[in-house]
Structures are given as C-alpha cells and as structure tokens.
Design an enzyme around this catalytic site. Sequence first.
Site, mmCIF file in Angstrom:
data_model
loop_
_atom_site.group_PDB
_atom_site.id
_atom_site.type_symbol
_atom_site.label_atom_id
_atom_site.label_comp_id
_atom_site.label_asym_id
_atom_site.label_seq_id
_atom_site.Cartn_x
_atom_site.Cartn_y
_atom_site.Cartn_z
ATOM 1 N N ARG A 59 -20.279 70.749 6.572
ATOM 2 C CA ARG A 59 -20.072 72.157 6.191
ATOM 3 C C ARG A 59 -20.923 73.087 7.066
ATOM 4 O O ARG A 59 -20.512 74.215 7.357
ATOM 5 C CB ARG A 59 -20.339 72.368 4.693
ATOM 6 N N GLU A 86 -29.244 69.949 3.460
ATOM 7 C CA GLU A 86 -29.482 70.524 2.139
ATOM 8 C C GLU A 86 -30.530 69.682 1.408
ATOM 9 O O GLU A 86 -30.729 68.504 1.729
ATOM 10 C CB GLU A 86 -28.150 70.556 1.357
HETATM 11 O O1 LIG Z 1 -25.366 72.049 -4.788
HETATM 12 C C1 LIG Z 1 -26.174 72.265 -3.849
HETATM 13 O O2 LIG Z 1 -26.480 71.421 -3.007
HETATM 14 C C2 LIG Z 1 -26.833 73.634 -3.751
HETATM 15 C C3 LIG Z 1 -26.166 74.502 -2.730
HETATM 16 O O3 LIG Z 1 -24.807 74.634 -2.909
HETATM 17 O O4 LIG Z 1 -26.736 74.246 -5.019
HETATM 18 P P1 LIG Z 1 -27.804 75.173 -5.755
HETATM 19 O O5 LIG Z 1 -27.547 76.569 -5.300
HETATM 20 O O6 LIG Z 1 -27.446 74.960 -7.211
HETATM 21 O O7 LIG Z 1 -29.184 74.669 -5.467
#
Ligand SMILES: O=C(O)[C@@H](CO)OP(=O)(O)O
Length: 246
Positions: A59, A86
């Site tokens: 992504r 992430e």
């Molecule tokens: O699901 C995830 O990895 C993150 C980003 O999309 O979510 P959140 O914003 O809930 O931390």
Amino acid sequence: MKIVLVRHGESEWNLANKFTGWTDVDLSEQGFKEAEEAGKLLKEEGFTFDLAYTSYLKRATKTLNIILDIMDLHWIPVIKSWKLNERHYGALQGLNKSETAEKEGAEQVHIWRRSFDTPPPALDKADERYPGNEEKYAELTEEELPTGESLKMTIERVMPYWENEIVPQMEKGKKIIVSAHGNSLRALVKHLDNISDEDISSLNIPTGRPLVYEFDEKMNVQNKYYLGDQEEIEKEMNKVKNQAKK
Ligand SMILES: O=C(O)[C@@H](CO)OP(=O)(O)O
C-alpha cells in the site's frame, strides 16, 4: 531543507475497518485515486524529488510509484525498508475495529490504538500471520521480528532509521519523499513536533495527504503543513480517530 511525508492512500482494510499492521493489503479504488491526487498536487505545487523511501508493504510502495509516475520521476532511487513498515498490530491484525470495540470496550480499543506504550495482544509465533513465515522478512533476526508493537516499540525502529539513513541524505541536499504508514509516521511526527507521550494519542494522520516539513541547517523544524484542502484534511483526521466507533 524540506521533506515530504505521505501516508499511503486508503487500503482495502482501511475501507473494511480492520486492524492491518504488517498485513500486506492492497490500495482500495479510493486509495489509488488518493495517490494520484497526491502526485498531481505535488507536481502543481512545484515539488520534485531525487530520492524516495518506503516500507516493504504494497500500500505504501504503490502509493509512491503512482506519485512518482505522475511526477515523471521513475528514475529516482527508491529505498525500501521494513523499518518504515506500519506498527505491527499483533493478534488484532484482521479484526474489525468497531466489532472489537463492542466486544472488548471502546476504552480498551483506544488504548490498543493510541496509547504510547501498551502493545496489542501478541501474536503467537506458531500463528500463520507471524512475519517470520514471510520471505520478505527473511533478513530479520528473531529479536527484530515483531509479534505486536506499541507506538514506543515502533519509534525504537523508525527513529534510528530516520537519524542514520534519511537525515544524512537530507544533509547532503537530497530532495526526499517518504511513503509510509499511519503509525510509523506518527512515530516520526512525534519526534519532529516534539509531542509528549500523552499528547501523541490524539494525533491522527490522513491517507494520501502530502505532509511537508521544512528545516533549518541544524535540522530544527521551521514549518510544517499538509498540501490540499485544510478543511477536508481536518475531517479525514477525525475519521481516522473515530474508526473504532460504530
Ligand atoms: O490498522 C492499522 O494498521 C492502523 C492504520 O490503518 O490503524 P490505526 O489507525 O487503528 O492504528
């Protein structure tokens, strides 16, 4: 000195409202459009780049490719690192955020999503979702392979990468774009804006919106702004904040 940070366009699991983390989901149709818009805006505003950084997750890499395509910058070196991935969402990966809030309580989900140092429930190493099962993480030591990260743990891998890899290139005069993720960018923004461990819980980053930082020669932040419609951006930040609500 300037740098542009961008969170990937909306992903299929942002759309489905699922905890994503290291799950390698694609952009949604809307996400592809957001990446295109980001590229057009950067071009219109006269930005150009000669070096790009992104994560191992498609992504973010696809968002970057689309931006570079629109800007006719296919030639620039693109450096990928898992350190920009992430935050790993542990055993929550794949669960729906609002369903989890109904089951575990909104407060618990808020803690998992936005507290500074509470990690999500850990993934069992025998779980098929364990990143050690994936070819793309073969270079990582067992210690580096996450089973669930808090923001604090994410900072511990993002910040050394920033300091040792990205900042020296900026100091050499490189014009850089970084395409990454909601929480890996929150880690960076926390440092750049000097945000406390407490206050970082209310910071949310919208998808596909270029965020520009300007620095003086000592790397002090002089200016920071999102490109695009500021009202829309504010709304999108609130949408991210309220994802666990019904
Ligand atoms: O699901 C995830 O990895 C993150 C980003 O999309 O979510 P959140 O914003 O809930 O931390």
